[in-house]
Write an enzyme that holds these catalytic residues in place. Structure first.
Site, mmCIF file in Angstrom:
data_model
loop_
_atom_site.group_PDB
_atom_site.id
_atom_site.type_symbol
_atom_site.label_atom_id
_atom_site.label_comp_id
_atom_site.label_asym_id
_atom_site.label_seq_id
_atom_site.Cartn_x
_atom_site.Cartn_y
_atom_site.Cartn_z
ATOM 1 N N GLU A 133 0.843 -1.210 0.000
ATOM 2 C CA GLU A 133 0.000 0.000 0.000
ATOM 3 C C GLU A 133 0.870 1.249 0.000
ATOM 4 O O GLU A 133 1.990 1.210 0.509
ATOM 5 C CB GLU A 133 -0.845 0.024 1.292
ATOM 6 C CG GLU A 133 -1.726 -1.190 1.437
ATOM 7 C CD GLU A 133 -2.174 -1.444 2.887
ATOM 8 O OE1 GLU A 133 -2.171 -0.498 3.696
ATOM 9 O OE2 GLU A 133 -2.505 -2.598 3.175
ATOM 10 N N LYS A 191 2.331 4.494 1.495
ATOM 11 C CA LYS A 191 2.431 5.037 2.852
ATOM 12 C C LYS A 191 1.987 6.492 2.743
ATOM 13 O O LYS A 191 2.738 7.369 2.298
ATOM 14 C CB LYS A 191 3.851 4.913 3.395
ATOM 15 C CG LYS A 191 3.948 5.373 4.839
ATOM 16 C CD LYS A 191 5.267 4.958 5.460
ATOM 17 C CE LYS A 191 5.311 5.228 6.950
ATOM 18 N NZ LYS A 191 5.076 6.605 7.328
ATOM 19 N N ASP A 196 1.084 10.137 3.493
ATOM 20 C CA ASP A 196 1.729 11.090 4.389
ATOM 21 C C ASP A 196 0.725 12.136 4.865
ATOM 22 O O ASP A 196 0.603 13.212 4.296
ATOM 23 C CB ASP A 196 2.900 11.759 3.648
ATOM 24 C CG ASP A 196 3.822 12.476 4.605
ATOM 25 O OD1 ASP A 196 3.681 12.284 5.822
ATOM 26 O OD2 ASP A 196 4.688 13.220 4.126
ATOM 27 N N TYR A 246 -6.766 2.125 6.181
ATOM 28 C CA TYR A 246 -5.813 1.045 5.935
ATOM 29 C C TYR A 246 -5.934 -0.155 6.867
ATOM 30 O O TYR A 246 -5.229 -1.138 6.679
ATOM 31 C CB TYR A 246 -4.365 1.556 5.876
ATOM 32 C CG TYR A 246 -3.862 2.292 7.101
ATOM 33 C CD1 TYR A 246 -3.738 1.650 8.325
ATOM 34 C CD2 TYR A 246 -3.480 3.625 7.010
ATOM 35 C CE1 TYR A 246 -3.267 2.317 9.439
ATOM 36 C CE2 TYR A 246 -3.007 4.305 8.115
ATOM 37 C CZ TYR A 246 -2.906 3.647 9.338
ATOM 38 O OH TYR A 246 -2.437 4.315 10.432
ATOM 39 N N LYS A 274 10.766 3.383 2.804
ATOM 40 C CA LYS A 274 10.703 4.842 2.696
ATOM 41 C C LYS A 274 11.256 5.370 1.365
ATOM 42 O O LYS A 274 12.262 4.878 0.864
ATOM 43 C CB LYS A 274 11.505 5.468 3.838
ATOM 44 C CG LYS A 274 10.896 5.228 5.205
ATOM 45 C CD LYS A 274 9.757 6.177 5.509
ATOM 46 C CE LYS A 274 10.288 7.537 5.903
ATOM 47 N NZ LYS A 274 9.195 8.448 6.294
ATOM 48 N N CYS A 283 22.526 46.772 -12.049
ATOM 49 C CA CYS A 283 22.475 45.395 -12.541
ATOM 50 C C CYS A 283 23.809 44.681 -12.281
ATOM 51 O O CYS A 283 24.869 45.209 -12.634
ATOM 52 C CB CYS A 283 22.169 45.409 -14.037
ATOM 53 S SG CYS A 283 22.340 43.797 -14.800
ATOM 54 N N CYS A 299 25.577 44.254 -15.916
ATOM 55 C CA CYS A 299 26.016 45.338 -16.812
ATOM 56 C C CYS A 299 26.077 46.687 -16.116
ATOM 57 O O CYS A 299 26.379 47.699 -16.739
ATOM 58 C CB CYS A 299 25.093 45.422 -18.030
ATOM 59 S SG CYS A 299 23.456 46.049 -17.631
ATOM 60 N N CYS A 329 16.445 45.265 -14.940
ATOM 61 C CA CYS A 329 17.658 45.933 -15.403
ATOM 62 C C CYS A 329 17.273 46.782 -16.611
ATOM 63 O O CYS A 329 16.562 46.318 -17.500
ATOM 64 C CB CYS A 329 18.695 44.876 -15.800
ATOM 65 S SG CYS A 329 19.910 45.470 -16.981
ATOM 66 N N CYS A 373 23.010 44.670 -21.924
ATOM 67 C CA CYS A 373 23.254 43.767 -20.792
ATOM 68 C C CYS A 373 23.574 42.351 -21.284
ATOM 69 O O CYS A 373 22.739 41.700 -21.907
ATOM 70 C CB CYS A 373 22.022 43.747 -19.891
ATOM 71 S SG CYS A 373 22.220 42.634 -18.506
HETATM 72 S S1 IVH Z 1 -0.314 0.300 8.849
HETATM 73 C C1 IVH Z 1 0.723 -1.803 12.548
HETATM 74 N N1 IVH Z 1 -0.678 1.304 6.456
HETATM 75 O O1 IVH Z 1 2.442 5.279 8.839
HETATM 76 C C2 IVH Z 1 0.507 -1.109 11.289
HETATM 77 N N2 IVH Z 1 0.201 2.722 8.144
HETATM 78 O O2 IVH Z 1 4.434 4.329 11.460
HETATM 79 C C3 IVH Z 1 0.386 0.324 11.471
HETATM 80 N N3 IVH Z 1 0.603 5.026 7.403
HETATM 81 O O3 IVH Z 1 1.446 7.127 11.220
HETATM 82 C C4 IVH Z 1 0.054 1.125 10.342
HETATM 83 N N4 IVH Z 1 -0.075 4.748 5.340
HETATM 84 O O4 IVH Z 1 -0.688 6.219 10.010
HETATM 85 C C5 IVH Z 1 -0.261 1.538 7.706
HETATM 86 N N5 IVH Z 1 -1.056 2.064 4.309
HETATM 87 C C6 IVH Z 1 -0.656 2.299 5.553
HETATM 88 C C7 IVH Z 1 -0.207 3.564 5.967
HETATM 89 C C8 IVH Z 1 0.225 3.736 7.279
HETATM 90 C C9 IVH Z 1 0.400 5.614 6.222
HETATM 91 C C10 IVH Z 1 1.151 5.711 8.598
HETATM 92 C C11 IVH Z 1 0.449 5.424 9.868
HETATM 93 C C12 IVH Z 1 1.471 5.764 10.917
HETATM 94 C C13 IVH Z 1 2.752 5.450 10.213
HETATM 95 C C14 IVH Z 1 3.308 4.143 10.724
#
Ligand code: IVH
Length: 702
Positions: A124, A126, A128, A240, A337, A443, A446, A460, A466
């Site tokens: 999935e 992650k 933010d 999630y 990451k 400038c 020039c 300028c 220039c």
């Molecule tokens: S699973 C035990 N799935 O990432 C599993 N977390 O350190 C816990 N996050 O702030 C989370 N997308 O909110 C999971 N697809 C995803 C996620 C996700 C973002 C965030 C979560 C937490 C950090 C985990």
């Protein structure tokens, strides 16, 4: 249903019936709009339904239900936040940064399970944003809370209820009964597009607050006591995971009725109406996880929400349980990451660059820093207002952001307490010495006087005297979308201007082999190649020439529109400002720039010289006559290789099409190039026709 908001005649019974109908309709349109991005009715019609709902509920307050769509916005501001304890602690994820770490993760799993069978993983994005927990009792949303320290968070129910893609009530059915108590987890984000629009609006208002990034904006919004603020902001939820809970700290996802895989439980959550991330996948083995992560990284920029990695989870719930957890992190999941898009660094100096029209732009020279996957050592500061807005001085520690291909930008000056930490950073400037940034009065290239131009720009006054302006205009003139002179790049431009071989852009066509051979590092072969490229550029087109001339604000699309409208340079040169604003996308400011450009004798001379030196451009056939694509909406996504985006857009518009930035059910065709991401996915999901650039070229040629 009554078409206006007159409710006086309404009987209680009739009101009850109409409210039920209205709620169902509003929820239906809400989900089309927020979950599928495929509205079926115009916003104004939706507003009418909503107004009618409010009017009836005002007349019959006891008929208001907790899951009525009106309840998303109505609450009065809170005095303070209440603490809540999560049913089970919200864990974090261990992080991996490279392929080997992920291989090790799988090896550890196999060892612990004493197995050789490569597991399946739920992959999935992650997301933010802000991690939240939503509590549903008997299907009704009763509480929303921040993650906090994982054990206790803050009650933000009032704000959570305003988020349109969070169901206030889950869809219950015989086939998929909703548990009595369900804790749903996920991430609340602010969409990138919504964030940009919100910041733009805020910066146009005196004292308006702008946010550094979508995550801060989402967090700042959820921390508001007044839910009316969240109701107006573009927040979005991605679910999630979920836990069926007894409310006493025990969790019973191992019930027989619960799916035996994580991906299966996500599907079930989707059936209940919870919004899932469309960019998820299920794969076998860590190699496939890496493929997933790389593909996700490739479409990172195209997503309308921010991600900072991929989450890899063992999909089988029995295996998850067998693997168990450490103190704060599960052993069955990992965050892979991506390179951070923000980093902190120090502004060592500010220099002033002169553009092709003389605009002087402050540029920050930075302590080199790795951000968004590259090392950055310069960032444009745009203008003096931006410097004032940031409160920036030389020597300051700043937050630099580079998201995708977007140019690096200083988003914030870090405050004093943080700045002192820079002492520990090698090469950081002495933070005690900070200097104000002042626009020079002459400038830097020039020495001609610098003049203020309008509200925020400085210019300028040197014109062709220039060298910086000459270099910039020559660079632009030779560039690919302009005269397309291959081999005449930045270094050569500098040499030609410095050796005084090229004074105006027309002088490119006077260059001789003897002259070129006097330049440093210029051999016979390169000189021949360059002269051939120049020869080729002699026969050009009117749109290319217009763009190449570098008239202020005239980009490729405008150059094409002007060419189609006027057909010849003579007609364009004679056009009044009134005539110019008749051209699509040309406003009064641009019209004034165009008229001003052609009224300048020096520019006339350049055009005459170009002609005299054998540069030709045939009359341009107006292409606006075709209405073949009238009524159609096209979307361009991914990279186009032959055409530029601007060009493709202009040509589609010339055939009567509307070119839009987002895919919906109303989209007729999506043109997808390499790197196409969520727009392509959406088109496929909605069954919208998708073609590639080759097919587009064929259509344009026909
Ligand atoms: S699973 C035990 N799935 O990432 C599993 N977390 O350190 C816990 N996050 O702030 C989370 N997308 O909110 C999971 N697809 C995803 C996620 C996700 C973002 C965030 C979560 C937490 C950090 C985990």
């Amino acid at each position: 249903m009554a078409s206006d908001n007159q409710t006086s005649e309404l009987s209680r019974e009739r009101a009850q019936q109409e409210l039920a109908e209205l709620r169902q309709l509003i929820n239906h349109h809400n989900s089309l709009y927020h979950q599928y991005d495929a509205p079926e009715i115009p916003d104004a019609d939706y507003d009418k339904l909503f107004d009618r709902l409010i009017a009836i509920e005002e007349q019959f307050p006891d008929l208001v239900t907790p899951d009525s769509p009106s309840q998303r916005v109505g609450d009065a501001p809170l005095e303070s936040f209440r603490q809540v304890t999560h049913d089970t602690p919200m864990m974090s994820l261990s992080k991996v940064f490279n392929d080997q770490d992920l291989a090790d993760f799988e090896a550890r799993i196999l060892k612990r399970l004493d197995s050789e069978e490569v597991p399946r993983y739920s992959c999935e994005p992650k997301v933010d944003g802000v991690a939240v927990s939503l509590l549903y009792e008997h299907g009704l949303l009763v509480r929303g809370a921040t993650r906090g320290d994982g054990v206790t968070g803050e009650d933000i129910t009032h704000n959570v209820k305003t988020i349109r893609n969070i169901p206030l009530r889950l869809n219950n059915s015989k086939k998929h009964p909703v548990p009595d108590r369900l804790e749903v987890r996920g991430e609340i984000v602010m969409t990138r597009s919504g964030f940009a629009a919100m910041n733009e609006k805020a910066s146009s208002i005196e004292g308006g607050r702008t946010f550094v990034n979508p995550r801060n904006a989402a967090a700042g919004t959820l921390r508001q006591l007044d839910p009316r603020i969240a109701a107006e902001r573009p927040l979005h939820f991605f679910c999630y995971s979920a836990h069926v809970s007894a409310g006493d700290g025990t969790d019973s996802n191992s019930d027989l009725s619960w799916p035996d895989s994580h991906s299966g439980s996500l599907e079930l959550l989707g059936k209940w109406g919870l919004p899932l991330n469309p960019d998820r996948d299920v794969v076998t083995g860590y190699h496939a996880c890496l493929d997933y992560a790389n593909e996700l990284l490739g479409k990172r920029d195209a997503l309308d929400y921010e991600i900072d990695g991929a989450v890899i989870k063992v999909d089988n719930i029995r295996l998850q349980q067998e693997l168990g957890s450490n103190a704060r992190t599960p052993r069955w999941a990992m965050a892979y990451k991506f390179p951070a898009e923000e980093a902190s660094t120090v502004v060592n100096d500010v220099e002033f660059q002169v553009g092709r029209t003389g605009t002087i732009t402050p540029v920050a020279r930075l302590e080199p820093v790795f951000v968004g996957g590259v090392t950055v050592s310069n960032a444009t500061l745009h203008n003096m207002d931006e410097i004032a807005r940031l409160g920036l001085r030389i020597g300051d520690r700043v937050i630099l952001r580079r998201a995708g291909d977007v140019i690096p930008k200083i988003v914030k000056v870090m405050d004093g307490s943080l700045t002192t930490q820079s002492d520990a950073v090698p090469g950081a400037a002495n933070t005690a010495e900070r200097h104000e940034i002042i626009m020079p009065s002459n400038c830097p290239a020039c020495d001609s006087p610098v003049e203020k131009d309008g509200e925020v720009l400085y210019r300028c006054t040197g014109g062709l005297v220039c060298p910086a302006q000459r270099k910039e205009s020559l660079r632009h003139f030779c560039s690919r979308a302009a005269m397309d002179i291959e081999g005449l790049g930045e270094k050569l431009v500098d040499q030609l201007v410095e050796a005084n071989m090229v004074h105006t852009v027309a002088d490119v066509f006077t260059l001789s082999k003897e002259q070129l051979l006097t330049l440093e590092r210029m051999g016979e072969k390169s000189a021949d190649n360059l002269l051939n490229a120049i020869e080729k550029a002699r026969s050009t087109t009117l749109p290319r020439l217009l763009y190449a001339l570098g008239i202020r604000e005239v980009g490729e699309a405008t150059a094409l529109a002007l060419s189609s409208h006027f057909g010849s340079l003579e007609k364009l040169m004679q056009a009044s400002e009134e005539a110019l604003v008749q051209v699509e996308d040309v406003g009064p400011v641009m019209a004034a720039h165009i008229a001003h450009f052609f009224a300048n004798g020096e520019n006339d001379k350049v055009i005459a010289d170009l002609r005299e030196r054998g540069v030709t451009w045939p009359e341009h056939e107006a292409q606006t006559v075709s209405d073949e694509l009238a009524g159609q909406t096209w979307v361009l996504t991914g990279t186009l290789e032959t055409l530029t985006r601007d060009e493709a857009k202009a040509r589609l518009q010339a055939m009567g099409a509307k070119v839009s930035g987002s895919v919906s059910k109303k989209t007729t065709v999506v043109v997808a190039g390499p790197g196409a991401g969520s727009k392509l996915d959406k088109a496929t999901e909605l069954g919208v026709k998708v073609i590639d650039e080759q097919e587009l070229l064929k259509l344009l040629a026909e």
